[in-house]
Design a protein around this motif. Structure first.
Motif, PDB file in Angstrom:
ATOM      1  N   VAL A 150       0.842  -1.198   0.000  1.00 20.02           N
ATOM      2  CA  VAL A 150       0.000   0.000   0.000  1.00 20.02           C
ATOM      3  C   VAL A 150       0.876   1.246   0.000  1.00 20.02           C
ATOM      4  O   VAL A 150       2.033   1.213   0.439  1.00 20.02           O
ATOM      5  N   ARG A 151       0.312   2.330  -0.498  1.00 22.41           N
ATOM      6  CA  ARG A 151       1.005   3.615  -0.529  1.00 22.41           C
ATOM      7  C   ARG A 151       0.488   4.480   0.604  1.00 22.41           C
ATOM      8  O   ARG A 151      -0.704   4.503   0.897  1.00 22.41           O
ATOM      9  N   LEU A 152       1.404   5.210   1.219  1.00 23.91           N
ATOM     10  CA  LEU A 152       1.066   6.047   2.361  1.00 23.91           C
ATOM     11  C   LEU A 152       0.590   7.411   1.866  1.00 23.91           C
ATOM     12  O   LEU A 152       1.344   8.170   1.263  1.00 23.91           O
ATOM     13  N   THR A 153      -0.689   7.726   2.092  1.00 24.16           N
ATOM     14  CA  THR A 153      -1.238   9.020   1.696  1.00 24.16           C
ATOM     15  C   THR A 153      -2.034   9.601   2.862  1.00 24.16           C
ATOM     16  O   THR A 153      -2.462   8.871   3.775  1.00 24.16           O
ATOM     17  N   ASP A 198      -2.828  13.245  -0.906  1.00 19.78           N
ATOM     18  CA  ASP A 198      -1.469  13.320  -1.436  1.00 19.78           C
ATOM     19  C   ASP A 198      -0.572  12.353  -0.673  1.00 19.78           C
ATOM     20  O   ASP A 198      -0.842  12.008   0.484  1.00 19.78           O
ATOM     21  N   GLY A 199       0.498  11.914  -1.348  1.00 19.98           N
ATOM     22  CA  GLY A 199       1.444  11.025  -0.707  1.00 19.98           C
ATOM     23  C   GLY A 199       2.306  11.773   0.304  1.00 19.98           C
ATOM     24  O   GLY A 199       2.497  12.980   0.206  1.00 19.98           O
ATOM     25  N   ILE A 200       2.813  11.048   1.267  1.00 20.45           N
ATOM     26  CA  ILE A 200       3.662  11.628   2.312  1.00 20.45           C
ATOM     27  C   ILE A 200       5.031  10.971   2.247  1.00 20.45           C
ATOM     28  O   ILE A 200       5.140   9.740   2.217  1.00 20.45           O
ATOM     29  N   ASN A 201       6.067  11.795   2.219  1.00 20.74           N
ATOM     30  CA  ASN A 201       7.440  11.296   2.258  1.00 20.74           C
ATOM     31  C   ASN A 201       7.993  11.431   3.678  1.00 20.74           C
ATOM     32  O   ASN A 201       7.693  12.406   4.370  1.00 20.74           O
ATOM     33  N   LEU A 202       8.787  10.466   4.089  1.00 21.95           N
ATOM     34  CA  LEU A 202       9.313  10.441   5.457  1.00 21.95           C
ATOM     35  C   LEU A 202      10.826  10.279   5.432  1.00 21.95           C
ATOM     36  O   LEU A 202      11.402   9.756   4.466  1.00 21.95           O
ATOM     37  N   ASN A 203      11.481  10.725   6.522  1.00 17.07           N
ATOM     38  CA  ASN A 203      12.935  10.552   6.602  1.00 17.07           C
ATOM     39  C   ASN A 203      13.285   9.189   7.216  1.00 17.07           C
ATOM     40  O   ASN A 203      12.392   8.415   7.588  1.00 17.07           O
ATOM     41  N   GLY A 204      14.582   8.911   7.298  1.00 17.11           N
ATOM     42  CA  GLY A 204      15.029   7.586   7.699  1.00 17.11           C
ATOM     43  C   GLY A 204      14.564   7.172   9.082  1.00 17.11           C
ATOM     44  O   GLY A 204      14.118   6.040   9.292  1.00 17.11           O
ATOM     45  N   SER A 205      14.669   8.062  10.066  1.00 19.34           N
ATOM     46  CA  SER A 205      14.279   7.699  11.426  1.00 19.34           C
ATOM     47  C   SER A 205      12.779   7.432  11.505  1.00 19.34           C
ATOM     48  O   SER A 205      12.332   6.541  12.244  1.00 19.34           O
ATOM     49  N   GLN A 206      11.996   8.159  10.753  1.00 15.66           N
ATOM     50  CA  GLN A 206      10.548   7.933  10.752  1.00 15.66           C
ATOM     51  C   GLN A 206      10.209   6.592  10.097  1.00 15.66           C
ATOM     52  O   GLN A 206       9.297   5.890  10.544  1.00 15.66           O
ATOM     53  N   VAL A 207      10.959   6.235   9.055  1.00 16.66           N
ATOM     54  CA  VAL A 207      10.764   4.926   8.428  1.00 16.66           C
ATOM     55  C   VAL A 207      11.026   3.819   9.438  1.00 16.66           C
ATOM     56  O   VAL A 207      10.289   2.829   9.525  1.00 16.66           O
ATOM     57  N   LYS A 208      12.066   3.985  10.229  1.00 16.21           N
ATOM     58  CA  LYS A 208      12.401   2.984  11.250  1.00 16.21           C
ATOM     59  C   LYS A 208      11.254   2.837  12.246  1.00 16.21           C
ATOM     60  O   LYS A 208      10.945   1.712  12.686  1.00 16.21           O
ATOM     61  N   GLN A 209      10.614   3.927  12.613  1.00 14.65           N
ATOM     62  CA  GLN A 209       9.500   3.862  13.565  1.00 14.65           C
ATOM     63  C   GLN A 209       8.303   3.142  12.945  1.00 14.65           C
ATOM     64  O   GLN A 209       7.612   2.369  13.612  1.00 14.65           O
ATOM     65  N   LEU A 210       8.054   3.394  11.653  1.00 14.81           N
ATOM     66  CA  LEU A 210       6.934   2.721  10.992  1.00 14.81           C
ATOM     67  C   LEU A 210       7.154   1.213  10.931  1.00 14.81           C
ATOM     68  O   LEU A 210       6.200   0.433  10.996  1.00 14.81           O
ATOM     69  N   GLN A 211       8.419   0.799  10.814  1.00 14.45           N
ATOM     70  CA  GLN A 211       8.710  -0.631  10.725  1.00 14.45           C
ATOM     71  C   GLN A 211       8.311  -1.386  11.994  1.00 14.45           C
ATOM     72  O   GLN A 211       8.140  -2.609  11.969  1.00 14.45           O
ATOM     73  N   SER A 225      16.596  16.043   6.720  1.00 16.07           N
ATOM     74  CA  SER A 225      15.858  16.756   5.672  1.00 16.07           C
ATOM     75  C   SER A 225      15.598  15.879   4.446  1.00 16.07           C
ATOM     76  O   SER A 225      14.756  16.205   3.616  1.00 16.07           O
ATOM     77  N   ARG A 226      16.331  14.771   4.334  1.00 13.94           N
ATOM     78  CA  ARG A 226      16.166  13.898   3.174  1.00 13.94           C
ATOM     79  C   ARG A 226      14.985  12.971   3.420  1.00 13.94           C
ATOM     80  O   ARG A 226      14.980  12.177   4.361  1.00 13.94           O
ATOM     81  N   ARG A 227      13.960  13.082   2.592  1.00  9.36           N
ATOM     82  CA  ARG A 227      12.740  12.284   2.774  1.00  9.36           C
ATOM     83  C   ARG A 227      12.546  11.360   1.580  1.00  9.36           C
ATOM     84  O   ARG A 227      12.955  11.665   0.464  1.00  9.36           O
ATOM     85  N   TYR A 228      11.873  10.251   1.838  1.00 11.02           N
ATOM     86  CA  TYR A 228      11.783   9.194   0.842  1.00 11.02           C
ATOM     87  C   TYR A 228      10.324   8.871   0.512  1.00 11.02           C
ATOM     88  O   TYR A 228       9.418   9.037   1.323  1.00 11.02           O
ATOM     89  N   ILE A 229      10.148   8.372  -0.719  1.00 11.56           N
ATOM     90  CA  ILE A 229       8.843   7.855  -1.138  1.00 11.56           C
ATOM     91  C   ILE A 229       8.582   6.574  -0.351  1.00 11.56           C
ATOM     92  O   ILE A 229       9.476   5.725  -0.205  1.00 11.56           O
ATOM     93  N   ILE A 230       7.369   6.432   0.160  1.00 15.90           N
ATOM     94  CA  ILE A 230       7.071   5.332   1.084  1.00 15.90           C
ATOM     95  C   ILE A 230       5.958   4.438   0.532  1.00 15.90           C
ATOM     96  O   ILE A 230       4.880   4.909   0.164  1.00 15.90           O
ATOM     97  N   ASP A 231       6.254   3.132   0.466  1.00 15.78           N
ATOM     98  CA  ASP A 231       5.242   2.089   0.302  1.00 15.78           C
ATOM     99  C   ASP A 231       5.397   1.120   1.465  1.00 15.78           C
ATOM    100  O   ASP A 231       6.506   0.952   2.001  1.00 15.78           O
TER     101      ASP A 231
END
Length: 812
Positions: free
Chosen positions: A60-63, A72-85, A207-213
């Motif tokens: 799924v795509r995070l919107t 709209d889609g939401i981009n997240l940084n590395g630490s936030q990706v780790k929290q989602l995991q 500040s570097r944010r990524y496309i998230i699925d």
């Protein structure tokens, strides 16, 4: 077995003897089978099984959606990706970063679309490379620089290495850095249309944010994921409020939801259309078989009289029907491939996922063939059972029977013809509605001139020109160089404002006026040459100067819609607007100092131009100097006095003259193509063409069916017409008899078709931009149908009126 061969030989002779009937029946079945199979094959490939990933239904795509229903889609940084995991419903994260890199070694720098993919990406997507390996966790360990390895896409491998399997271990140079090739992705592994895949360094600068699925765990629902994500994203919004709407709701979307929303209904509508075509074709065959059986009463009575039993007669008639259906089915298979190839030429270019592979769907092909064979069996068996017990007296009374005909048979013919007419009128009304809507769309005022102007995409390399002044000067230098290309009459910067779907949807505030969360507008980053390049007229005030642009002056121009909505007295010039969501994220996005907090003076009002597609109303728009917010790339609009695509090599040379390592995007298209690639244009174009084609085919089949019935009826009533003409009846009388015999079936069919069209108008209108209830469409369809029906009746009627009475009286 010998009698079976005898039956087949006799059936073949019968089909050759009645060549017109054979061709009509075969073509009717073939068109129905071919069209149905082709359309459903498209549906299956694009909507049912579009992705090769085994767990595609769990990706799924995070919107997020705002109170104004903007999603709209939401981009997240590395630490936030780790929290989602760590969430219970999440099995894996598919974080990625897009970049345009430069492949050297050619006449001009070649653009390569790269996806830096999280190291577990290949494993979670579950598609093994065809050569070598995919990316692995060891390629990008936390706290270390990623390994210089690359996985090639299949298309890139074929283009640059000609499918050489010895590519492993070779070096690919991107942005002057060498990468070792470790694998080649499978042909359908085209994740986000990347040319190559690199390992992602997840923990970079905040500040570097990524496309998230997100890959959900088996059994985890989307609602459960939304509930888990909502509080966590609210925490993220507190630290980066400009990235989120003020009041938002998390809503994950399936990979293919956008396709279903944009074109799913259109494809199902077309499938309904080919279903009607298949029904009309099968109806044609049934009419022909019933009429043929009725015409052969005398022959069957003779065969019974000389000793043929009922079983033998039924088998003979069935063998003829089945042979007819088999030939039609075989031709339908061949036709399915041809229709599918034609459909792929008119299918929207970007309307479905790049992973989609459209091919003939075997189960549907078998189903369509089964329908064809079933039609042959059913409508071959029906007259066979009725006529397999003839009375010998029929031989004596055959002349009488030809005068009277079979009342039951005639009623059946009338019902089938009426059904064909009704379905054909429904197809005609749908096609007329679609064509009317497409014609209206093609004449939609754009508000700008898309002719002889092209958008040239210029990506920056990562971390290039990290200083605001240097980036602004570089973009202006590129624009000026493109403007000097021979044949180019004007060049303008359009960072995010190439119509007809342009601008960033952001909040704006007006000084002295109340502000709400729903006060959203299209925010466009351009230079002042943008308006004359697109020929958008200035209505009030002025445009900013080149000096103001280079200095990042706090000025703005608004469109007519915004001016009318908020300044009804026509006094917009001199007021001020603020764009609080403009952000600065060095080195990706560089904003002029204080841009987000500054009040920008409105210095001009320009005419409206399409900025939200071709059907939606024009959104309120604010145009500001592009130097107020510059991302890692821009677009240059180049207007020319010749077809602009012929100048692209020269434009590339001009860009390369400024910076030998600066590439441009490969997919250059003029703005007319941008218009024709809008989803609504593509959808209406597809529906009008294919619906129109099927309607014409349905009309032709219905006409042939009506002609066949009238022809057989005339042949059966030859004695009757001879007697009438011998007793003094004129040709006009015979013509009236023939036409009146079809009046009920055609008239009833038209009435039923009108009722069907009116009843199904909502379904048709939802996906065909027209109104099937339009009196002009209904009247035109009805008149066309009646005209074709009249011609189909006129030919056998004229033949009946010219029969020689003596010949008719001798006819048995």
């Amino acid at each position: 077995m010998q009698t079976l061969f005898q039956d087949l030989r006799y059936a073949t002779r019968q089909l050759i003897r009645n060549l017109g009937l054979t061709i009509t029946a075969v073509v009717s079945l073939a068109l129905g089978i071919g069209a149905t199979t082709a359309v459903f094959s498209v549906i299956y490939a694009t909507l049912v099984n579009p992705y090769p990933y085994p767990a595609a239904d769990r990706i799924v795509r995070l919107t997020v959606s705002s109170k104004a229903n903007f999603s709209d889609g939401i981009n997240l940084n590395g630490s936030q990706v780790k929290q989602l995991q760590q969430l219970h419903s999440v099995e894996g994260m598919l974080a990625m970063d897009y970049d345009a890199m430069n492949l050297t070694g050619h006449d001009l720098p070649e653009n390569v679309n790269t996806i830096s993919l999280i190291s577990n990406g290949f494993h979670d997507l579950g598609v093994s490379p065809i050569v070598g390996r995919g990316l692995s966790p060891s390629d990008a360990r936390d706290g270390q620089e990623p390994q210089p390895v690359v996985v090639l896409s299949y298309k890139f491998w074929q283009k640059h290495f000609f499918g050489d399997r010895a590519v492993l271990g070779q070096t690919l140079q991107l942005d002057q850095k060498n990468y070792v090739i470790v694998g080649v992705a499978a042909p359908r592994f085209t994740w986000y249309s990347a040319d190559v895949f690199l390992p992602l360094k997840l923990m970079q600068a905040p500040s570097r944010r990524y496309i998230i699925d997100i890959l959900l765990k088996p059994g985890a629902t989307r609602d459960a994921a939304n509930a888990e994500l909502q509080p966590l994203l609210k925490q993220f919004a507190q630290t980066m409020p400009k990235q989120f709407p003020e009041h938002f709701k998390v809503q994950v979307e399936g990979l293919n939801d956008w396709v279903i929303k944009s074109i799913g209904g259109t494809l199902y509508l077309l499938f309904g259309a080919v279903g009607l075509l298949l029904a009309i074709g099968c109806g044609n065959v049934s009419i022909l078989l019933l009429a043929r059986g009725t015409a052969r009463q005398h022959e069957l009575a003779v065969r019974a009289a000389i000793g043929a039993n009922r079983r033998r007669i039924v088998r003979q008639l069935l063998s003829e029907s089945l042979l007819l259906a088999i030939i039609g089915a075989l031709l339908g298979v061949a036709l399915a491939y041809g229709i599918l190839a034609g459909m792929q030429m008119v299918l929207p270019k970007y309307a479905f996922a790049p992973e989609v592979v459209i091919r003939i769907n075997l189960p549907v092909l078998l189903f369509s063939i089964g329908v064809a064979l079933g039609t042959g069996v059913l409508f071959g068996l029906w007259p066979a059972l009725q006529l397999s017990r003839p009375q010998l007296s029929r031989m004596v009374l055959s002349g009488t029977r030809r005068v009277a005909g079979s009342v039951h048979g005639r009623r059946m013919h009338d019902v089938l013809i009426a059904g064909q007419i009704a379905l054909t009128l429904l197809l005609l009304a749908g096609a007329g509605s679609a064509m009317e809507g497409f014609a209206r769309l093609m004449h939609t005022p754009l508000g700008y001139d898309p002719n002889n102007i092209v958008s040239v995409g210029v990506p920056l390399h990562k971390n290039a020109f990290p200083a605001w002044a240097a980036r602004a000067a570089y973009f202006e230098q590129l624009r000026a160089s493109v403007a000097e290309t021979p044949g180019v009459t004007m060049a303008a910067i359009s960072s995010n404002a190439t119509p007809p779907r342009n601008g960033s949807n952001l909040r704006f505030e007006l000084l002295g006026k109340p502000s709400t969360d729903q006060q959203m507008g299209s925010i466009n980053l351009v230079d002042s040459d943008y308006f004359p390049a697109l020929r958008i007229p200035l209505l009030q005030g002025r445009l900013w100067s080149e000096a103001e642009n280079q200095n990042g002056a706090h000025v703005a121009v608004i469109n007519q819609t915004l001016a009318r909505s908020y300044f009804p007295n026509g006094d917009a010039v001199g007021h001020s607007v603020k764009l609080p969501d403009i952000e600065s994220r060095p080195p990706e996005v560089l904003s002029a100092p204080g841009a987000a907090d500054a009040w920008l003076m409105i210095v001009g009002v320009v005419a409206d131009a399409r900025n939200d597609g071709l059907k939606n109303p024009v959104k309120p728009a604010v145009f500001i100097p592009y130097t107020l917010s510059m991302s890692e790339g821009t677009q240059i609009l180049a207007r020319s006095d010749v077809p602009p695509l012929t100048l692209m090599h020269a434009v590339g040379k001009q860009v390369s003259a400024v910076n030998p390592e600066q590439q441009i995007y490969n997919n250059l298209e003029d703005l007319n193509v941008w218009v024709s690639e809008e989803p609504e244009w593509q959808q209406d174009h597809l529906v009008s063409w294919i619906f129109g084609l099927f309607a014409v085919l349905g009309l032709a089949l219905a006409a042939v069916g009506l002609y066949s019935v009238v022809s057989y009826t005339v042949a059966q009533r030859t004695n009757e017409f001879g007697i009438r003409m011998a007793l003094g009846a004129g040709r006009g009388h015979v013509l009236r008899i023939v036409f009146s015999s079809t009046l009920v079936s055609v008239g009833g069919g038209v009435l039923c078709g009108l009722a069907l069209t009116l009843g199904l108008n909502k379904i048709v209108a939802q996906w065909a931009d027209g109104n099937a209830r339009d009196p002009v469409v209904l009247l035109a369809g009805s008149l066309l149908l009646c005209l074709v029906a009249g011609i189909a009746c006129a030919i056998p009627a004229r033949r009946a009126s010219r029969v020689n009475p003596m010949t008719a009286l001798r006819c048995d």
